[in-house]
Design a protein around this motif. Structure first.
Motif, PDB file in Angstrom:
ATOM      1  N   ALA A   1      -6.762   3.950  -1.786  1.00 49.31           N
ATOM      2  CA  ALA A   1      -6.495   5.281  -1.233  1.00 49.31           C
ATOM      3  C   ALA A   1      -7.814   5.948  -0.856  1.00 49.31           C
ATOM      4  CB  ALA A   1      -5.747   6.133  -2.249  1.00 49.31           C
ATOM      5  N   PHE A   2      -7.724   6.939   0.010  1.00 53.00           N
ATOM      6  CA  PHE A   2      -8.897   7.719   0.397  1.00 53.00           C
ATOM      7  C   PHE A   2      -9.275   8.680  -0.724  1.00 53.00           C
ATOM      8  CE2 PHE A   2      -6.879   6.867   4.596  1.00 53.00           C
ATOM      9  CZ  PHE A   2      -7.895   6.090   5.124  1.00 53.00           C
ATOM     10  N   GLY A   3     -10.510   9.134  -0.709  1.00 57.31           N
ATOM     11  CA  GLY A   3     -10.949  10.145  -1.662  1.00 57.31           C
ATOM     12  C   GLY A   3     -11.948   9.647  -2.680  1.00 57.31           C
ATOM     13  N   GLY A   4     -12.583   8.511  -2.433  1.00 56.52           N
ATOM     14  CA  GLY A   4     -13.542   7.971  -3.392  1.00 56.52           C
ATOM     15  C   GLY A   4     -12.908   6.856  -4.192  1.00 56.52           C
ATOM     16  N   PHE A   5     -13.647   6.358  -5.168  1.00 54.98           N
ATOM     17  CA  PHE A   5     -13.187   5.188  -5.905  1.00 54.98           C
ATOM     18  C   PHE A   5     -11.972   5.455  -6.791  1.00 54.98           C
ATOM     19  CE2 PHE A   5     -17.507   3.934  -4.809  1.00 54.98           C
ATOM     20  CZ  PHE A   5     -17.201   2.768  -4.137  1.00 54.98           C
ATOM     21  N   ASN A   6     -11.727   6.692  -7.143  1.00 53.41           N
ATOM     22  CA  ASN A   6     -10.500   7.031  -7.878  1.00 53.41           C
ATOM     23  C   ASN A   6      -9.661   8.014  -7.074  1.00 53.41           C
ATOM     24  OD1 ASN A   6      -8.750   6.709 -10.055  1.00 53.41           O
ATOM     25  ND2 ASN A   6      -9.534   8.533 -11.078  1.00 53.41           N
ATOM     26  N   GLY A   7      -9.871   8.021  -5.761  1.00 59.75           N
ATOM     27  CA  GLY A   7      -9.145   8.939  -4.898  1.00 59.75           C
ATOM     28  C   GLY A   7      -7.680   8.581  -4.793  1.00 59.75           C
ATOM     29  N   SER A   8      -6.866   9.597  -4.566  1.00 65.08           N
ATOM     30  CA  SER A   8      -5.433   9.369  -4.475  1.00 65.08           C
ATOM     31  C   SER A   8      -4.845   9.889  -3.164  1.00 65.08           C
ATOM     32  CB  SER A   8      -4.724  10.033  -5.657  1.00 65.08           C
ATOM     33  OG  SER A   8      -4.959  11.426  -5.644  1.00 65.08           O
ATOM     34  N   LEU A   9      -5.692  10.218  -2.203  1.00 66.13           N
ATOM     35  CA  LEU A   9      -5.231  10.725  -0.922  1.00 66.13           C
ATOM     36  C   LEU A   9      -4.504   9.617  -0.158  1.00 66.13           C
ATOM     37  CD1 LEU A   9      -5.251  13.229   0.873  1.00 66.13           C
ATOM     38  CD2 LEU A   9      -7.333  12.373   1.910  1.00 66.13           C
ATOM     39  N   GLY A  10      -3.221   9.806   0.083  1.00 67.85           N
ATOM     40  CA  GLY A  10      -2.405   8.815   0.778  1.00 67.85           C
ATOM     41  C   GLY A  10      -1.831   7.744  -0.129  1.00 67.85           C
ATOM     42  N   ALA A  11      -1.973   7.903  -1.436  1.00 68.23           N
ATOM     43  CA  ALA A  11      -1.527   6.880  -2.386  1.00 68.23           C
ATOM     44  C   ALA A  11      -0.009   6.745  -2.402  1.00 68.23           C
ATOM     45  CB  ALA A  11      -2.026   7.213  -3.783  1.00 68.23           C
ATOM     46  N   LYS A  12       0.431   5.490  -2.518  1.00 73.49           N
ATOM     47  CA  LYS A  12       1.848   5.168  -2.655  1.00 73.49           C
ATOM     48  C   LYS A  12       1.983   4.022  -3.648  1.00 73.49           C
ATOM     49  CE  LYS A  12       3.165   3.976   1.436  1.00 73.49           C
ATOM     50  NZ  LYS A  12       3.758   3.688   2.739  1.00 73.49           N
ATOM     51  N   ARG A  13       3.174   3.827  -4.150  1.00 72.35           N
ATOM     52  CA  ARG A  13       3.454   2.699  -5.055  1.00 72.35           C
ATOM     53  C   ARG A  13       4.432   1.712  -4.436  1.00 72.35           C
ATOM     54  NH1 ARG A  13       2.380   1.813 -10.063  1.00 72.35           N
ATOM     55  NH2 ARG A  13       4.350   0.835 -10.589  1.00 72.35           N
ATOM     56  N   ARG A  14       5.323   2.187  -3.586  1.00 69.86           N
ATOM     57  CA  ARG A  14       6.400   1.347  -3.054  1.00 69.86           C
ATOM     58  C   ARG A  14       6.138   1.035  -1.579  1.00 69.86           C
ATOM     59  NH1 ARG A  14      11.964   2.891  -5.116  1.00 69.86           N
ATOM     60  NH2 ARG A  14      11.076   1.682  -6.806  1.00 69.86           N
ATOM     61  N   PHE A  15       6.238  -0.259  -1.256  1.00 73.11           N
ATOM     62  CA  PHE A  15       5.987  -0.729   0.095  1.00 73.11           C
ATOM     63  C   PHE A  15       7.087  -1.712   0.487  1.00 73.11           C
ATOM     64  CE2 PHE A  15       2.027   0.274  -1.965  1.00 73.11           C
ATOM     65  CZ  PHE A  15       1.389   1.087  -1.038  1.00 73.11           C
ATOM     66  N   THR A  16       7.654  -1.546   1.677  1.00 73.38           N
ATOM     67  CA  THR A  16       8.668  -2.463   2.188  1.00 73.38           C
ATOM     68  C   THR A  16       8.062  -3.254   3.336  1.00 73.38           C
ATOM     69  OG1 THR A  16      10.436  -0.961   1.543  1.00 73.38           O
ATOM     70  CG2 THR A  16      10.979  -2.629   3.178  1.00 73.38           C
ATOM     71  N   LEU A  17       8.135  -4.573   3.217  1.00 73.82           N
ATOM     72  CA  LEU A  17       7.506  -5.465   4.184  1.00 73.82           C
ATOM     73  C   LEU A  17       8.515  -6.475   4.718  1.00 73.82           C
ATOM     74  CD1 LEU A  17       4.416  -6.186   1.972  1.00 73.82           C
ATOM     75  CD2 LEU A  17       4.418  -4.769   4.007  1.00 73.82           C
ATOM     76  N   PRO A  18       8.387  -6.853   5.993  1.00 75.11           N
ATOM     77  CA  PRO A  18       9.267  -7.894   6.533  1.00 75.11           C
ATOM     78  C   PRO A  18       8.851  -9.264   6.008  1.00 75.11           C
ATOM     79  CG  PRO A  18       7.669  -7.228   8.185  1.00 75.11           C
ATOM     80  CD  PRO A  18       7.467  -6.322   6.993  1.00 75.11           C
TER      81      PRO A  18
END
Length: 128
Positions: A78-95
């Motif tokens: 994620a953005f925001g440095g090494f522990n940044g959480s900007l734009g963080a997600k846990r769930r991703f759906t992929l084809p």
């Protein structure tokens, strides 16, 4: 004097922006698949991804390669440095393609660990 101050301020701002946004383009090799689910028709897989390290979040998962029955994934911090959480997600759906039988995730340069596989009955399981 003012020119020096402006130059120093611009340099400091550039370093901050590189740190703040630049870390979001780094692959994170300390991730794990917490949970997964395959769609009814088998065309997509939903992954819940966590970070095993004490710091960091994931903002994106992309397909590095999908051929020969293997799907290799890259996970980006994620953005925001090494522990940044900007734009963080846990769930991703992929084809996923019908012939995909192995899913691996990025660990280090040119190294992908195979974490999920499809057994002979067509059910997805974790590599132990």
């Amino acid at each position: 004097m003012k020119k020096k101050l402006v130059t120093v301020a611009i340099a400091a701002m550039a370093i901050f922006l590189i740190y703040f946004f630049g870390t979001g383009f780094l692959k994170n090799g300390s991730v794990y698949i917490d949970d997964y689910a395959v769609s009814e028709d088998g065309s997509t897989i939903t992954l819940d991804i966590g970070v095993a390290a004490s710091a960091g979040y994931i903002r994106d998962v992309t397909v590095h390669q999908q051929e020969g029955g293997k799907l290799y994934l890259d996970c980006y911090a994620a953005f925001g440095g090494f522990n940044g959480s900007l734009g963080a997600k846990r769930r991703f759906t992929l084809p996923i393609e019908k012939d995909t039988a192995i899913i691996g995730i990025f660990r280090s340069a040119n190294c992908y660990e195979e974490v999920l596989y499809k057994d002979a009955d067509g059910h997805w399981k974790r590599h132990e």
